[in-house]
Design a protein around this motif. Structure first.
Motif, PDB file in Angstrom:
ATOM      1  N   LYS A  98     114.178 100.771  32.392  1.00 59.37           N
ATOM      2  CA  LYS A  98     113.822 101.240  33.736  1.00 59.37           C
ATOM      3  C   LYS A  98     114.714 102.383  34.197  1.00 59.37           C
ATOM      4  O   LYS A  98     114.280 103.229  34.980  1.00 59.37           O
ATOM      5  CB  LYS A  98     113.904 100.088  34.738  1.00 59.37           C
ATOM      6  CG  LYS A  98     112.744  99.135  34.648  1.00 59.37           C
ATOM      7  CD  LYS A  98     112.852  98.053  35.698  1.00 59.37           C
ATOM      8  CE  LYS A  98     111.655  97.137  35.664  1.00 59.37           C
ATOM      9  NZ  LYS A  98     111.757  96.080  36.686  1.00 59.37           N
ATOM     10  N   ALA A  99     115.945 102.440  33.721  1.00 59.24           N
ATOM     11  CA  ALA A  99     116.874 103.489  34.131  1.00 59.24           C
ATOM     12  C   ALA A  99     116.633 104.806  33.391  1.00 59.24           C
ATOM     13  O   ALA A  99     117.186 105.835  33.768  1.00 59.24           O
ATOM     14  CB  ALA A  99     118.315 103.035  33.901  1.00 59.24           C
ATOM     15  N   GLN A 100     115.796 104.789  32.365  1.00 58.35           N
ATOM     16  CA  GLN A 100     115.552 105.983  31.565  1.00 58.35           C
ATOM     17  C   GLN A 100     114.488 106.861  32.213  1.00 58.35           C
ATOM     18  O   GLN A 100     113.722 106.424  33.067  1.00 58.35           O
ATOM     19  CB  GLN A 100     115.111 105.592  30.142  1.00 58.35           C
ATOM     20  CG  GLN A 100     116.097 104.730  29.400  1.00 58.35           C
ATOM     21  CD  GLN A 100     117.492 105.303  29.386  1.00 58.35           C
ATOM     22  OE1 GLN A 100     117.708 106.453  28.990  1.00 58.35           O
ATOM     23  NE2 GLN A 100     118.457 104.515  29.834  1.00 58.35           N
ATOM     24  N   SER A 101     114.452 108.094  31.766  1.00 56.73           N
ATOM     25  CA  SER A 101     113.430 109.029  32.256  1.00 56.73           C
ATOM     26  C   SER A 101     112.058 108.597  31.749  1.00 56.73           C
ATOM     27  O   SER A 101     111.949 107.799  30.810  1.00 56.73           O
ATOM     28  CB  SER A 101     113.740 110.440  31.751  1.00 56.73           C
ATOM     29  OG  SER A 101     113.575 110.483  30.335  1.00 56.73           O
ATOM     30  N   ARG A 102     111.029 109.142  32.369  1.00 51.86           N
ATOM     31  CA  ARG A 102     109.658 108.819  31.940  1.00 51.86           C
ATOM     32  C   ARG A 102     109.442 109.202  30.475  1.00 51.86           C
ATOM     33  O   ARG A 102     108.711 108.531  29.756  1.00 51.86           O
ATOM     34  CB  ARG A 102     108.633 109.535  32.820  1.00 51.86           C
ATOM     35  CG  ARG A 102     108.608 109.023  34.224  1.00 51.86           C
ATOM     36  CD  ARG A 102     107.927 107.679  34.280  1.00 51.86           C
ATOM     37  NE  ARG A 102     107.829 107.241  35.653  1.00 51.86           N
ATOM     38  CZ  ARG A 102     107.918 105.992  36.033  1.00 51.86           C
ATOM     39  NH1 ARG A 102     108.094 105.049  35.148  1.00 51.86           N
ATOM     40  NH2 ARG A 102     107.815 105.671  37.288  1.00 51.86           N
ATOM     41  N   GLY A 103     110.081 110.267  30.037  1.00 51.79           N
ATOM     42  CA  GLY A 103     109.942 110.692  28.645  1.00 51.79           C
ATOM     43  C   GLY A 103     110.491 109.653  27.676  1.00 51.79           C
ATOM     44  O   GLY A 103     109.862 109.360  26.659  1.00 51.79           O
ATOM     45  N   VAL A 104     111.658 109.102  27.983  1.00 48.59           N
ATOM     46  CA  VAL A 104     112.247 108.073  27.119  1.00 48.59           C
ATOM     47  C   VAL A 104     111.400 106.806  27.171  1.00 48.59           C
ATOM     48  O   VAL A 104     111.154 106.164  26.143  1.00 48.59           O
ATOM     49  CB  VAL A 104     113.716 107.789  27.518  1.00 48.59           C
ATOM     50  CG1 VAL A 104     114.272 106.591  26.765  1.00 48.59           C
ATOM     51  CG2 VAL A 104     114.581 109.015  27.284  1.00 48.59           C
ATOM     52  N   GLN A 105     110.928 106.461  28.368  1.00 48.62           N
ATOM     53  CA  GLN A 105     110.054 105.285  28.480  1.00 48.62           C
ATOM     54  C   GLN A 105     108.795 105.475  27.648  1.00 48.62           C
ATOM     55  O   GLN A 105     108.347 104.548  26.957  1.00 48.62           O
ATOM     56  CB  GLN A 105     109.700 105.027  29.943  1.00 48.62           C
ATOM     57  CG  GLN A 105     110.859 104.540  30.770  1.00 48.62           C
ATOM     58  CD  GLN A 105     110.514 104.396  32.252  1.00 48.62           C
ATOM     59  OE1 GLN A 105     109.421 104.756  32.682  1.00 48.62           O
ATOM     60  NE2 GLN A 105     111.453 103.882  33.014  1.00 48.62           N
TER      61      GLN A 105
END
Length: 147
Positions: A98-105
């Motif tokens: 959840k703490a990651q950017s949308r790209g990492v997600q």
């Protein structure tokens, strides 16, 4: 555990305020207490082993493993400790994602999808396509995915 703490029993003792009455009755007799522990051990083992067998396949493999741990944790103290550790790790992973950017997600989703697709492809390659698939889909999979 520090040196001054008493050692916890391997099997959980009954708790007056939070246990079900039927458990009190089963635990009150040595024979039924042993029977309860054996049933819990066997049911938990079946769930854990079945879950591990399903882990590489798409579906609830890890969920079934955790369910088996929860069954064990109802009577076996080390399983309760392991279940709590698993819960902490899942929450930690969830917070990290959840703490990651949308790209990492999106990358996590993509890698997960690729892994599941690869396992399915390998499974179907080794065992053949299931007979319940529609003929058109079977032909397409055989022609385009070398199954």
């Amino acid at each position: 555990m520090t040196g001054g703490e008493p050692k916890r029993p391997f099997f959980r003792p009954p708790h007056d305020e939070d246990e079900w009455e039927w458990r009190h009755r089963l635990r009150a007799n040595a024979g039924t207490r042993l029977g309860l522990r054996l049933v819990v051990a066997v049911v938990g083992l079946v769930l854990v082993l079945g879950g591990f067998a399903l882990v590489p396949l798409p579906g609830p493999g890890w969920l079934i493993v955790i369910l088996g741990l929860a069954v064990w944790a109802s009577e076996i103290e080390p399983a309760s400790d392991l279940l709590e550790w698993v819960k902490r790790q899942v929450r930690r992973w969830e917070r990290w994602v959840k703490a990651q950017s949308r790209g990492v997600q999106a990358l996590v989703v993509l890698v997960t999808f690729a892994f599941v697709a690869g396992v399915l492809w390998l499974t179907f390659r080794l065992t053949g396509l299931p007979g319940f698939l529609p003929d058109g889909l079977t032909r397409w999979l055989e022609a385009n995915l070398a199954l």
